[in-house]
Design a protein around this motif. Structure first.
Motif, PDB file in Angstrom:
ATOM      1  N   UNK A 161       0.135  -1.330   0.077  1.00 46.10           N
ATOM      2  CA  UNK A 161       0.443   0.173   0.336  1.00 46.10           C
ATOM      3  C   UNK A 161       0.872   1.528   0.438  1.00 46.10           C
ATOM      4  N   UNK A 162       0.352   2.316  -0.745  1.00 45.06           N
ATOM      5  CA  UNK A 162       1.578   3.203  -1.214  1.00 45.06           C
ATOM      6  C   UNK A 162       0.502   4.480  -1.184  1.00 45.06           C
ATOM      7  N   UNK A 163       1.056   5.192   0.256  1.00 46.79           N
ATOM      8  CA  UNK A 163       0.659   7.073   0.123  1.00 46.79           C
ATOM      9  C   UNK A 163       0.993   7.706  -0.371  1.00 46.79           C
ATOM     10  N   UNK A 164       0.756   9.122  -1.560  1.00 47.48           N
ATOM     11  CA  UNK A 164       1.698   9.844  -2.035  1.00 47.48           C
ATOM     12  C   UNK A 164       0.825  10.963  -2.443  1.00 47.48           C
ATOM     13  N   UNK A 165       1.776  12.169  -2.349  1.00 46.94           N
ATOM     14  CA  UNK A 165       0.995  13.233  -2.269  1.00 46.94           C
ATOM     15  C   UNK A 165       2.326  13.847  -3.392  1.00 46.94           C
ATOM     16  N   UNK A 166       2.169  14.597  -4.086  1.00 47.72           N
ATOM     17  CA  UNK A 166       2.599  15.170  -5.106  1.00 47.72           C
ATOM     18  C   UNK A 166       4.750  15.751  -4.960  1.00 47.72           C
ATOM     19  N   UNK A 167       4.262  14.447  -5.250  1.00 49.60           N
ATOM     20  CA  UNK A 167       6.208  13.614  -5.417  1.00 49.60           C
ATOM     21  C   UNK A 167       6.559  12.384  -6.195  1.00 49.60           C
ATOM     22  N   UNK A 221      -0.841  -0.998  -4.631  1.00 52.12           N
ATOM     23  CA  UNK A 221      -2.045  -0.053  -4.955  1.00 52.12           C
ATOM     24  C   UNK A 221      -1.731   1.412  -4.417  1.00 52.12           C
ATOM     25  N   UNK A 222      -1.472   2.154  -5.238  1.00 48.28           N
ATOM     26  CA  UNK A 222      -1.029   3.779  -4.825  1.00 48.28           C
ATOM     27  C   UNK A 222      -2.222   4.784  -4.632  1.00 48.28           C
ATOM     28  N   UNK A 223      -2.303   5.390  -3.787  1.00 50.46           N
ATOM     29  CA  UNK A 223      -2.969   6.255  -2.881  1.00 50.46           C
ATOM     30  C   UNK A 223      -2.806   7.299  -3.121  1.00 50.46           C
ATOM     31  N   UNK A 257      -4.989   4.976  -7.748  1.00 49.65           N
ATOM     32  CA  UNK A 257      -6.121   5.364  -7.128  1.00 49.65           C
ATOM     33  C   UNK A 257      -6.111   6.937  -6.606  1.00 49.65           C
ATOM     34  N   UNK A 258      -6.970   7.949  -7.448  1.00 50.17           N
ATOM     35  CA  UNK A 258      -6.811   9.366  -6.841  1.00 50.17           C
ATOM     36  C   UNK A 258      -7.908   9.660  -5.732  1.00 50.17           C
ATOM     37  N   UNK A 259      -7.580   9.823  -4.157  1.00 49.43           N
ATOM     38  CA  UNK A 259      -8.391  10.247  -3.550  1.00 49.43           C
ATOM     39  C   UNK A 259      -8.932  10.989  -3.636  1.00 49.43           C
ATOM     40  N   UNK A 260     -11.191  10.860  -3.505  1.00 54.02           N
ATOM     41  CA  UNK A 260     -11.598  11.415  -3.739  1.00 54.02           C
ATOM     42  C   UNK A 260     -12.708  11.675  -2.984  1.00 54.02           C
ATOM     43  N   UNK A 261     -12.712  12.535  -1.135  1.00 51.34           N
ATOM     44  CA  UNK A 261     -12.255  13.837  -1.555  1.00 51.34           C
ATOM     45  C   UNK A 261     -10.570  13.342  -0.980  1.00 51.34           C
ATOM     46  N   UNK A 293      -4.438   9.473   5.032  1.00 51.35           N
ATOM     47  CA  UNK A 293      -4.043   8.777   4.310  1.00 51.35           C
ATOM     48  C   UNK A 293      -3.170   7.438   4.421  1.00 51.35           C
ATOM     49  N   UNK A 294      -1.900   7.683   5.271  1.00 49.09           N
ATOM     50  CA  UNK A 294      -0.945   6.852   5.595  1.00 49.09           C
ATOM     51  C   UNK A 294      -2.168   5.110   6.404  1.00 49.09           C
ATOM     52  N   UNK A 295      -2.502   6.086   7.222  1.00 51.32           N
ATOM     53  CA  UNK A 295      -3.346   5.429   8.103  1.00 51.32           C
ATOM     54  C   UNK A 295      -4.239   3.955   7.657  1.00 51.32           C
ATOM     55  N   UNK A 296      -5.065   5.021   6.376  1.00 49.28           N
ATOM     56  CA  UNK A 296      -5.594   3.846   5.698  1.00 49.28           C
ATOM     57  C   UNK A 296      -5.008   2.280   5.302  1.00 49.28           C
TER      58      UNK A 296
END
Length: 331
Positions: A16-22, A44-46, A69-73, A80-83
């Protein structure tokens, strides 16, 4: 004896991979997956980026094992990390781990963790990591020591003993945790908190044995200066720091209270940990758990640590849902 997943030669790993603008760091993290000696994995990328920058990276790599997957909202960093630590298993996988976008794995990470699981008959592994410094330069510096080197020894820890690491450090590091489909420990946090506090809470709420593997097979980027926790004005930042430390102090005190007297008496020299006795005692004093006369710390240092601990106790605040989590742990 815990139930085990498929044998060492088989089994699906769900990353599981959380990401944000990197996007460039995301590419590096995904490349480290593709270089694993264990090739039976799915990721799975979130992406919490409203502009979906991570989606372009995934399209360019065109690896059918990588799902986007793009998180919406938006969930924001902590949620995001915790999920990603949910015990749900939509991919019907055998093993699980979380890879944050600014970190990466060394090629044997999956294979050696799976071997530990089967060799030691455990459902939880904490793997040592090395640290990347100066990540903004072309060739970053890597540490020669692992993040766990001054805390743990190689081996199996009961949850009660593992929890004592909170006195000296953080215990669980998100990027080093590897678990099986049979894990019962609630590693997804049920209260609202920062991403940093999550790791302390995961250490506190484990309910089954965990094997600490000291060979570093992952890389953790030291990027605290870039975290949202450090944003805003100085007064607000200081209050957030006090609140974080107050929550950690609460976990430390609850852990110590539940520790059998014979273990407490041996704690400064207990062979389960590599932390020097003085650092152990400093942790106890700062948590307001020290004795009347310090054994390895000077009186002057003990007074200073006691004052700092009192500032944390009376200056920091914790939320009701966090307090309920600690109380409901039933230590």
């Amino acid at each position: 004896m815990p139930e085990l997943s498929d044998g060492p030669e088989t089994g699906l790993v769900h990353v599981r991979m959380p990401t944000y603008k990197r996007p460039e760091l995301l590419r590096r993290a995904l490349t480290s997956l593709q270089q694993q000696t264990w090739d039976n994995w799915v990721c799975d990328i979130y992406d919490d980026d409203p502009d979906a920058a991570g989606g372009e990276v995934v399209r360019e790599l065109a690896d059918p094992r990588i799902h986007y997957t793009q998180n919406k909202p938006q969930k924001y960093a902590s949620a995001n990390i915790n999920a990603c630590f949910s015990l749900s298993n939509p991919r019907d996988a055998d093993y699980f781990c979380v890879l944050e976008d600014d970190n990466y794995m060394l090629p044997a990470f999956m294979a050696e963790n799976i071997a530990v699981i089967h060799d030691h008959k455990v459902n939880l592994v904490l793997r040592n990591q090395i640290t990347e410094f100066n990540s903004h330069v072309e060739v970053p510096t890597l540490s020669t020591e692992g993040v766990l080197d001054h805390l743990f020894k190689e081996g199996l820890y009961t949850p009660e003993m593992f929890r004592l690491s909170l006195i000296m450090g953080i215990g669980v590091s998100n990027g080093g945790l590897f678990w099986t489909r049979h894990t019962k420990s609630p590693i997804e946090i049920t209260c609202t908190c920062t991403a940093v506090l999550q790791e302390y809470i995961r250490t506190f709420i484990l309910t089954e044995p965990i094997y600490v593997a000291m060979k570093p097979l992952a890389v953790w980027m030291e990027n605290e200066a870039a975290t949202t926790r450090n944003g805003g004005d100085k007064a607000a930042y200081m209050q957030r720091e006090l609140n974080l430390k107050r929550a950690i102090q609460t976990l430390q005190r609850a852990t110590w209270k539940a520790t059998p007297a014979e273990v407490r008496h041996q704690f400064l020299a207990h062979p389960a940990f590599t932390t020097p006795p003085q650092a152990r005692e400093r942790g106890l004093i700062k948590a307001r758990l020290g004795g009347l006369l310090p054994k390895t710390v000077s009186v002057r240092d003990a007074v200073e640590l006691t004052l700092r601990g009192s500032l944390i106790r009376f200056g920091g605040k914790t939320d009701a849902d966090f307090e309920a989590l600690v109380k409901n742990q039933g230590l």
